[in-house]
Write a protein that holds these residues in place. Structure first.
Motif, short mmCIF file in Angstrom:
data_model
loop_
_atom_site.label_atom_id
_atom_site.label_comp_id
_atom_site.label_asym_id
_atom_site.label_seq_id
_atom_site.Cartn_x
_atom_site.Cartn_y
_atom_site.Cartn_z
N VAL A 20 0.82 -1.21 0.00
CA VAL A 20 0.00 0.00 0.00
C VAL A 20 0.86 1.27 0.00
CG1 VAL A 20 -1.99 -1.12 1.06
CG2 VAL A 20 -0.31 0.02 2.51
N CYS A 21 2.13 1.10 -0.09
CA CYS A 21 3.06 2.23 -0.08
C CYS A 21 3.43 2.58 -1.52
CB CYS A 21 4.31 1.84 0.72
SG CYS A 21 5.72 2.95 0.53
N VAL A 22 3.17 3.82 -1.93
CA VAL A 22 3.48 4.25 -3.29
C VAL A 22 4.98 4.11 -3.57
CG1 VAL A 22 3.51 6.23 -4.86
CG2 VAL A 22 1.49 5.79 -3.46
N PHE A 23 5.81 4.53 -2.63
CA PHE A 23 7.26 4.44 -2.81
C PHE A 23 7.68 2.98 -3.01
CE2 PHE A 23 11.59 4.05 -1.06
CZ PHE A 23 12.25 4.93 -1.89
N ARG A 41 11.41 -12.00 -7.82
CA ARG A 41 9.96 -12.07 -7.77
C ARG A 41 9.52 -11.25 -6.56
NH1 ARG A 41 8.76 -17.91 -7.36
NH2 ARG A 41 10.78 -17.93 -6.35
N PHE A 42 8.24 -10.96 -6.49
CA PHE A 42 7.76 -9.98 -5.53
C PHE A 42 6.52 -10.49 -4.81
CE2 PHE A 42 9.25 -8.30 -9.58
CZ PHE A 42 10.40 -7.64 -9.18
N THR A 43 6.41 -10.12 -3.54
CA THR A 43 5.20 -10.43 -2.79
C THR A 43 4.92 -9.27 -1.84
OG1 THR A 43 4.02 -12.09 -1.50
CG2 THR A 43 6.34 -11.77 -0.96
N ALA A 44 3.68 -8.81 -1.86
CA ALA A 44 3.26 -7.74 -0.96
C ALA A 44 3.05 -8.33 0.43
CB ALA A 44 1.97 -7.11 -1.46
N ILE A 45 3.41 -7.56 1.42
CA ILE A 45 3.22 -7.98 2.81
C ILE A 45 1.75 -8.28 3.07
CG2 ILE A 45 3.24 -7.07 5.19
CD1 ILE A 45 5.94 -5.74 4.44
N GLN A 46 0.86 -7.61 2.34
CA GLN A 46 -0.58 -7.78 2.55
C GLN A 46 -1.14 -9.04 1.89
OE1 GLN A 46 0.98 -4.96 1.51
NE2 GLN A 46 0.70 -3.67 3.31
N SER A 47 -0.36 -9.74 1.07
CA SER A 47 -0.83 -10.99 0.47
C SER A 47 -0.69 -12.12 1.49
CB SER A 47 -0.02 -11.32 -0.79
OG SER A 47 1.29 -11.75 -0.45
N GLY A 48 -1.36 -13.23 1.23
CA GLY A 48 -1.26 -14.37 2.15
C GLY A 48 0.17 -14.84 2.35
N GLU A 125 -3.99 2.49 -2.92
CA GLU A 125 -5.08 1.59 -2.56
C GLU A 125 -4.90 0.22 -3.18
OE1 GLU A 125 -8.64 2.60 -1.55
OE2 GLU A 125 -7.96 4.46 -0.66
N CYS A 126 -4.46 0.17 -4.43
CA CYS A 126 -4.38 -1.11 -5.10
C CYS A 126 -3.29 -1.06 -6.16
CB CYS A 126 -5.71 -1.46 -5.73
SG CYS A 126 -5.73 -3.08 -6.51
N PHE A 127 -2.16 -1.66 -5.87
CA PHE A 127 -1.07 -1.75 -6.84
C PHE A 127 -1.44 -2.83 -7.84
CE2 PHE A 127 3.15 -3.97 -7.62
CZ PHE A 127 3.54 -3.11 -8.63
N VAL A 128 -1.64 -2.43 -9.09
CA VAL A 128 -2.03 -3.38 -10.12
C VAL A 128 -0.86 -3.54 -11.09
CG1 VAL A 128 -3.68 -3.91 -11.95
CG2 VAL A 128 -4.43 -2.65 -9.91
N PRO A 129 -0.17 -4.67 -11.02
CA PRO A 129 0.96 -4.89 -11.92
C PRO A 129 0.47 -5.20 -13.33
CG PRO A 129 0.66 -6.79 -10.51
CD PRO A 129 -0.34 -5.76 -10.07
N ASP A 130 1.29 -4.86 -14.31
CA ASP A 130 0.95 -5.22 -15.68
C ASP A 130 1.13 -6.73 -15.85
OD1 ASP A 130 3.69 -5.69 -16.02
OD2 ASP A 130 4.02 -3.79 -17.06
N ALA A 131 0.76 -7.24 -17.02
CA ALA A 131 0.77 -8.70 -17.23
C ALA A 131 2.16 -9.30 -17.02
CB ALA A 131 0.26 -9.02 -18.63
N GLU A 132 3.20 -8.63 -17.52
CA GLU A 132 4.56 -9.17 -17.39
C GLU A 132 4.97 -9.23 -15.92
OE1 GLU A 132 9.12 -8.04 -18.57
OE2 GLU A 132 7.52 -7.40 -19.92
#
Length: 139
Positions: A20-23, A41-48, A125-132
């Motif tokens: 949820v952090c823009v930076f 690879r990446f995982t948000a702290i807010q994901s399971g 509010e919602c980081f939406v990554p592109d398909a790649e």
């Protein structure tokens, strides 16, 4: 702070970040755009998955104060994490020499930015990554 426990982490080269952090989201986009080997690879702290990692690393998922990276079987935090990731990117390998600076100084700068990141950069509010990028995100 690093943890070295062989085979504890099934994934390597995973960056744990505050979703949820823009930076932090810009950091992930920056890394993904320069990571030509598609190593990270990446995982948000807010994901399971991210919440489980954060908790196992001692990071409060509701109030994260650091990012982390699993690299070479080690969990790295704060400036060590950022410099490890930057040092693995083409054109940014020069940042490896910044590890010669005293860790308390590096982490003090990191903490200053981390403490003020929402105030300076805002919330996302919602980081939406592109398909790649989506292919490299672990939920």
């Amino acid at each position: 702070m690093t943890l070295r426990e062989p085979n504890q982490w099934p994934d390597d080269d995973v960056i744990l970040y505050d979703g949820v952090c823009v930076f932090c989201s810009r950091w992930i986009r920056f890394v993904a755009a320069r990571d030509v080997e598609r190593r990270f690879r990446f995982t948000a702290i807010q994901s399971g998955y991210g919440t489980r990692l954060a908790q196992s690393f001692g990071i409060d998922p509701d109030d994260p104060d650091t990012n982390a990276v699993i690299h070479g079987g080690e969990v790295l935090f704060k400036s060590d994490a950022a410099l490890t990731v930057l040092g693995a990117l083409p054109g940014w390998r020069w940042t490896r020499m910044l590890r010669a600076l005293p860790k308390p100084l590096r982490d003090a700068v990191y903490d200053l930015i981390a403490r003020n990141r929402y105030r300076i950069f805002g919330y996302e509010e919602c980081f939406v990554p592109d398909a790649e990028l989506r292919e490299r995100v672990i939920e």
